[in-house]
Design a protein around this motif. Structure first.
Motif, PDB file in Angstrom:
ATOM      1  N   GLN A 189       0.825  -1.208   0.000  1.00  0.00           N
ATOM      2  CA  GLN A 189       0.000   0.000   0.000  1.00  0.00           C
ATOM      3  C   GLN A 189       0.858   1.256   0.000  1.00  0.00           C
ATOM      4  O   GLN A 189       0.540   2.249  -0.665  1.00  0.00           O
ATOM      5  N   ALA A 190       1.968   1.223   0.731  1.00  0.00           N
ATOM      6  CA  ALA A 190       2.864   2.385   0.768  1.00  0.00           C
ATOM      7  C   ALA A 190       3.428   2.679  -0.619  1.00  0.00           C
ATOM      8  O   ALA A 190       3.546   3.849  -1.017  1.00  0.00           O
ATOM      9  N   VAL A 191       3.786   1.629  -1.355  1.00  0.00           N
ATOM     10  CA  VAL A 191       4.310   1.814  -2.718  1.00  0.00           C
ATOM     11  C   VAL A 191       3.212   2.346  -3.635  1.00  0.00           C
ATOM     12  O   VAL A 191       3.439   3.271  -4.427  1.00  0.00           O
ATOM     13  N   ARG A 192       2.021   1.795  -3.513  1.00  0.00           N
ATOM     14  CA  ARG A 192       0.912   2.287  -4.345  1.00  0.00           C
ATOM     15  C   ARG A 192       0.598   3.744  -4.035  1.00  0.00           C
ATOM     16  O   ARG A 192       0.347   4.548  -4.946  1.00  0.00           O
ATOM     17  N   ASP A 193       0.618   4.093  -2.762  1.00  0.00           N
ATOM     18  CA  ASP A 193       0.356   5.482  -2.380  1.00  0.00           C
ATOM     19  C   ASP A 193       1.436   6.410  -2.929  1.00  0.00           C
ATOM     20  O   ASP A 193       1.142   7.525  -3.377  1.00  0.00           O
ATOM     21  N   ALA A 194       2.685   5.954  -2.887  1.00  0.00           N
ATOM     22  CA  ALA A 194       3.787   6.760  -3.412  1.00  0.00           C
ATOM     23  C   ALA A 194       3.609   7.009  -4.906  1.00  0.00           C
ATOM     24  O   ALA A 194       3.781   8.137  -5.397  1.00  0.00           O
ATOM     25  N   LEU A 195       3.245   5.973  -5.637  1.00  0.00           N
ATOM     26  CA  LEU A 195       3.060   6.109  -7.084  1.00  0.00           C
ATOM     27  C   LEU A 195       1.876   7.001  -7.416  1.00  0.00           C
ATOM     28  O   LEU A 195       1.871   7.691  -8.438  1.00  0.00           O
TER      29      LEU A 195
END
Length: 220
Positions: free
Chosen positions: A81-87
């Motif tokens: 989720q953190a990676v998706r939020d960053a993107l």
């Protein structure tokens, strides 16, 4: 000093709602697993850490593996989720790279040591654990590859390979940074690696630019 030694044992006998109790048990289990590893940890240790009796612990988790898997699922999903939020935080690709790198550094820096369960587990010979560890790497890379494929002229297979390289770089460098004593501030360390990653990925032209170049070549 280990996390177990740093934190005082919780008092026994406090009645909590089921969800709060489960979260308390997961927190205690994380401290024990991070400090001792899966094989050395015992349910007695976790119950003592949480300040509950073993029967209470077993009411929520039938066994040690169930407890470990619940923690692993929780933290794998948190990183994905953190990676998706960053993107999704920007449409500027340079800033996307920086945000994604920082997401890994933040995950590794988390004081609970959750990254050790995901990336340094001593239970990867267990198929269910191996599956989840592989899944978090795969899903993070897939999220990045979707952006690469959309924004460049790279086919899906090439985009996935590039994304795997970027996320692998983020994970390995973040763990090295933490293990070497965090001699560089986190923001500066993440920025340094994002600069390296951006210099590489920026070499692949945006689709609009690639189309313009192709049209220009046709006209000449």
């Amino acid at each position: 000093m280990s996390a177990i030694e740093q934190t005082e044992a919780r008092p026994r006998g406090t009645r909590l709602p089921r969800r709060a109790r489960r979260n308390q048990l997961l927190g205690a289990a994380q401290e024990v697993f991070v400090a001792q590893g899966y094989h050395a940890a015992a349910m007695d240790d976790i119950a003592d850490r949480a300040g509950v009796s073993k029967p209470v612990l077993y009411q929520h988790f039938p066994g040690k593996l169930d407890l470990y898997m619940a923690l692993l699922d929780q933290h794998c999903e948190a990183l994905i989720q953190a990676v998706r939020d960053a993107l999704g935080s920007t449409t500027d690709n340079k800033l996307r790279v920086a945000a994604t790198m920082d997401a890994y550094f933040q995950f590794v820096e988390n004081e609970g040591g959750a990254f050790r369960l995901v990336f340094e587990s001593d239970l990867t010979n267990e198929p269910a654990v191996r599956e989840r560890v592989d899944k978090v790497s795969l899903e993070c890379a897939e999220a990045v590859s979707e952006v690469i494929a959309e924004d460049t002229d790279q086919p899906a297979e090439q985009a996935m390979l590039l994304a795997t390289g970027l996320t692998g770089m983020a994970q390995i460098t973040a763990r090295y940074w933490l293990g070497s004593g965090q001699k560089i501030p986190r923001d500066a360390a993440a920025q340094l690696i994002s600069s390296l990653a951006w210099r590489g990925i920026a070499g692949f032209p945006m689709q609009e630019n690639a189309q313009e170049n192709a049209q220009g070549g046709d006209e000449s």
